[in-house]
Structures are given as C-alpha cells and as structure tokens.
Design an enzyme around this catalytic site. Structure first.
Site, PDB file in Angstrom:
ATOM      1  CB  THR A  57      -0.928  -0.005   1.236  1.00  0.00           C
ATOM      2  OG1 THR A  57      -1.753  -1.162   1.163  1.00  0.00           O
ATOM      3  CG2 THR A  57      -1.784   1.238   1.307  1.00  0.00           C
ATOM      4  CG  ASN A  67      -6.839  -8.334  -4.963  1.00  0.00           C
ATOM      5  OD1 ASN A  67      -6.994  -7.809  -6.054  1.00  0.00           O
ATOM      6  ND2 ASN A  67      -7.493  -7.937  -3.892  1.00  0.00           N
ATOM      7  CB  ALA A  99       7.284  -9.542   3.414  1.00  0.00           C
ATOM      8  CB  CYS A 135      -8.648  -4.091   2.835  1.00  0.00           C
ATOM      9  SG  CYS A 135      -8.364  -4.131   1.093  1.00  0.00           S
TER      10      CYS A 135
HETATM   11  N1  C6P Z   1      -4.861  -7.665  -0.690  1.00  0.00           N
HETATM   12  C1  C6P Z   1      -6.632  -9.247  -0.183  1.00  0.00           C
HETATM   13  O1  C6P Z   1      -7.366  -9.871   0.616  1.00  0.00           O
HETATM   14  P1  C6P Z   1      -0.864  -4.530   2.022  1.00  0.00           P
HETATM   15  O2  C6P Z   1      -2.081  -4.486   2.857  1.00  0.00           O
HETATM   16  O3  C6P Z   1      -0.310  -3.175   1.787  1.00  0.00           O
HETATM   17  O4  C6P Z   1       0.149  -5.499   2.469  1.00  0.00           O
HETATM   18  O5  C6P Z   1      -1.338  -5.089   0.581  1.00  0.00           O
HETATM   19  C2  C6P Z   1      -2.243  -4.338  -0.170  1.00  0.00           C
HETATM   20  C3  C6P Z   1      -2.496  -4.979  -1.493  1.00  0.00           C
HETATM   21  C4  C6P Z   1      -2.037  -4.331  -2.631  1.00  0.00           C
HETATM   22  N2  C6P Z   1      -2.197  -4.870  -3.843  1.00  0.00           N
HETATM   23  C5  C6P Z   1      -2.801  -6.056  -4.017  1.00  0.00           C
HETATM   24  C6  C6P Z   1      -2.948  -6.607  -5.399  1.00  0.00           C
HETATM   25  C7  C6P Z   1      -3.271  -6.760  -2.904  1.00  0.00           C
HETATM   26  O6  C6P Z   1      -3.877  -7.935  -3.079  1.00  0.00           O
HETATM   27  C8  C6P Z   1      -3.146  -6.205  -1.616  1.00  0.00           C
HETATM   28  C9  C6P Z   1      -3.710  -6.903  -0.419  1.00  0.00           C
HETATM   29  C10 C6P Z   1      -5.466  -8.462   0.357  1.00  0.00           C
HETATM   30  O7  C6P Z   1      -6.816  -9.296  -1.391  1.00  0.00           O
HETATM   31  C11 C6P Z   1      -5.844  -7.684   1.574  1.00  0.00           C
HETATM   32  S1  C6P Z   1      -6.978  -6.406   1.199  1.00  0.00           S
END
Ligand code: C6P
Length: 398
Positions: free
Chosen positions: A72, A153, A202, A328
């Site tokens: 993010t 995702n 990670a 999220c």
């Molecule tokens: N997707 C899902 O359940 P963070 O939270 O910063 O580590 O990752 C964010 C993020 C950014 N890009 C993609 C393509 C992602 O899939 C995710 C995180 C999780 O799909 C949690 S919302």
C-alpha cells in the site's frame, strides 16, 4: 480440522523465516548505519537480504529496491510521486490504470482526480484481464504513468505485463505494476517484463506483516517518500526495520527459487484444481474470469443462490477460512466490484467466494473443505428464496 484458504489476504510466516528474524531483536541489534562492529553486523545481514530481493525479481545492481512498510505504501508513493514530479512539476496530466486494481491503487487515483489529474480506469474483458492494445489505445501525449497489476488478488488472473511493458517503453511512458499477488506464485522478472517499478508485500509470500518493497529501475525519478537520513539512498529515510527486512529477504528466497515456483505450479495448482473441480460439479457454479492464465493458488467461484457472506459463515463454523474478495473490503456488503467489472449480473455479484491456497495446504485439508463446501451449498440453497432448489438439480457427484 482448521483449513486456511485465505492466503491472498495474508499467509502464515514460514518457520524458516521466523528463525532468520529472531536474532535481530536481542543479539544483532546495532543500527546498520553505525560504524562500529554492532552496526556492521546488522549491515551485513541487510545486504544479504537485499541480494535475495534482487535475485527474486531479477533486478540489476544499478536498480533500487526500497524497503517500505507494505505494498500500500509503495503504491501510494508511486502515484503521489508521479503526481508531484511529472504532473505538478511537469507537463503531463493523465494516468492509466484498470478498474480491478486493489484500492491501494484505485483509492489513490480517486484522490488524485480531486486534484485535477485525469485518470483512465480501463475495464476488463470477460476473462478478467485487458489487452496491451487497450493500454496502447489509452496512452496520450500527456500520459505520465500506466499502473496495471501483475495478478489480480480476487481472481488470480494474470495481466499481459510483458506486452504492456513493451508498449510503455516504446511510447516513453512510465510503467508500474502492483506485483503483490504475483511474487512467489509466478516468475516475476522486472527486466524481462520492461517494468519501471513494482510493489510487493512480504506477508503475501510467507514473510512478516508490515514490510514490503518498491522496485525502481535505474534512472527512474521519484520524489523521496520520506526525507531525513541517508537510509535507502535517501529515497526513504528512517532506520530500517532490520528483522522484517531480513525476514522478507528469506521469504523471497524461499518463494521465488525455481523449485519453489515449480512446487507452486504443480502441488498448489493441483490442490486448487481439485477443489475447483469438485465445486464446479455442483450445478450453477462458474469460475469468474475463467480458468486460463491465473496464479496457481487462486479461484473466485460464483455459486448461484448462495450469498458469499452466508457461505463464509458456514465454512468458518467448520474451521475453514475463505473470503468473498479483498480482505480490506470484507466489511463492505456492496456487490463485489471485481465481479461487477467482469460484467456479472447483480445477482451473481454477491455470490463470489475466493479460495486462495498456499504451499502449506495439504490434500487432506482440501478433501475436508470440499465435504463442508458441499454441505454448506446444499443447506444455503435450500433456504434461498432466489434459487429453486430441488434435490435432483442439486445432486452432485462429489
Ligand atoms: N490484498 C486481499 O485480501 P498490504 O495491505 O499493503 O500489504 O497489501 C495491499 C495490497 C495491494 N495490492 C494487491 C494486489 C493486494 O492484493 C493487496 C492486499 C489483500 O486481497 C488484503 S486487502
């Protein structure tokens, strides 16, 4: 039995990663920028971790990989810096992305639109991806950036990154890809794909939470994310969380070597296919975006007449964790925007269930999950007002 099938939300930390991180709390704790031996001991391990990160994504020595707190942050940095450097201080005003990006891209784009940036949100085809030609057609003389995810995702669908990279290179437009869901699942080679920047976290590949990275190709200009000390080449100042960085390095190494990727493709892919085949034997079930060209661990299945949230509840009662889409956005009961983007009708839009596996899942777990998914579907369809349940149409071959 407990069965964790929500690995796109986050993964379990590999024990080997945890072991690697432990000394960095009470034994190897010097500031890596200090000149004494405590500092150099830490510094040495940071360099090793960086080597693993460079190897894992095919980066070259002259490129940069900046440690961030997650994907993010990396995504925010790219978009806001492009706004600052190429739009506010330059002569560009346009960004291209897709409508199925994670909110860590789309919400930032929405924010930048309020500041006057023009954003094109490319729609996806029935197969859940878009073509490089669609990107080429959208590029304008004032386009500052193309940001297209490597893998989605929710569906796992892979985007034609190499082809988009070639077009961006030819047209002289910066290309960023959110590779959060690709690393450890498919080969990510930043030079082969001609990307200028990629983001990752990670905890999506059995590393710790709260650490991620931004790859920046040599020569790409980006405003420093945090001003302060000289850490990370002055691009992101502040003392690095060494334990997390070392953990991420180890996790990258474990997840991206040739054998690990083959295991992901064969073992994890085989388990995902087994689960998917069993669900698809039930009537009125479809894989959103289809089965082609996906990460091996993910499936997003629509089960007609079954509310995603109700299904999750049933499964959770039996120790099985899945999701209806992005973790999220799981409190948002609006129809799944990714399914809407594929053109699914509104009835189907509430029926998606995402199963995302990892190398720690076993065949026994998948068999247990299949048994309980089948029971949950029968029960929920039996009480659904929108699904005409007959024991006959529901007799599955599971
Ligand atoms: N997707 C899902 O359940 P963070 O939270 O910063 O580590 O990752 C964010 C993020 C950014 N890009 C993609 C393509 C992602 O899939 C995710 C995180 C999780 O799909 C949690 S919302």
């Amino acid at each position: 039995m407990e069965v964790y099938l929500d690995n796109n939300a986050t993964t379990k930390v590999d024990e080997k990663v945890y072991e690697e991180m432990k000394p960095f709390f009470c034994e190897i704790y010097g500031n890596p920028n200090s000149l004494h031996s405590f500092g150099s001991a830490t510094h040495k391990k940071m360099v090793e971790a960086l080597d693993y990160l460079y190897d894992g994504i095919g980066a070259r020595d002259e490129d940069d990989i900046i440690i961030t707190s997650n994907a993010t942050e990396a995504n925010n940095w790219v978009l806001k810096s492009v706004y600052n450097d190429y739009i506010l201080e330059g002569d560009k005003k346009h960004i291209i992305t897709s409508e199925v990006e994670h909110p860590a891209i789309t919400a930032v784009c929405n924010f930048l639109e309020k500041k006057g940036v023009e954003v094109t949100y490319l729609s996806v085809n029935e197969d859940g991806t878009l073509t490089a030609d669609a990107v080429a057609d959208a590029i304008r003389a004032d386009t500052a950036l193309v940001s297209i995810m490597w893998a989605n995702n929710e569906t796992g669908k892979l985007f034609p990154i190499k082809e988009i990279g070639a077009i961006c290179k030819e047209k002289g437009v910066l290309f960023h890809s959110d590779a959060t869901q690709a690393i450890g699942k498919v080969k990510v080679d930043v030079h082969d794909a001609n990307v200028d920047m990629i983001s990752f976290s990670a905890h999506k590949f059995h590393g710790p939470k709260g650490v991620g990275g931004l790859y920046i190709k040599a020569g790409v200009k980006l405003t420093p994310y945090m001003h302060g000390g000289e850490q990370m080449d002055g691009r992101r100042a502040g003392t690095v969380d060494v334990a997390s960085m070392v953990g991420m390095g180890k996790a990258m190494h474990l997840a991206t070597n040739t054998m690990a990727l083959a295991y992901e493709q064969n073992h994890v892919g085989m388990l995902r296919d087994k689960l998917e085949r069993a669900i698809l034997k039930l009537p009125d079930t479809i894989v959103i975006g289809g089965k082609e060209n996906r990460t091996p661990n993910t499936t997003l299945i629509s089960i007609k007449g079954v509310e995603g949230e109700a299904m999750l509840w049933d499964l959770n009662q039996n120790g099985i964790a899945a999701s209806t889409g992005s973790a999220c956005a799981s409190e948002d009961l609006e129809a799944n925007p990714v399914m809407n983007a594929f053109g699914s009708d509104s009835e189907l839009a509430h029926t998606g269930i995402r199963f995302s596996l990892s190398r720690f899942n076993t065949e026994e777990q998948i068999e247990y999950a299949i048994e309980h998914i089948k029971k949950a579907v029968e029960r929920l369809r039996g009480i659904s007002s929108s699904y005409a349940y007959t024991p006959k149409n529901h007799k599955s071959e599971l």
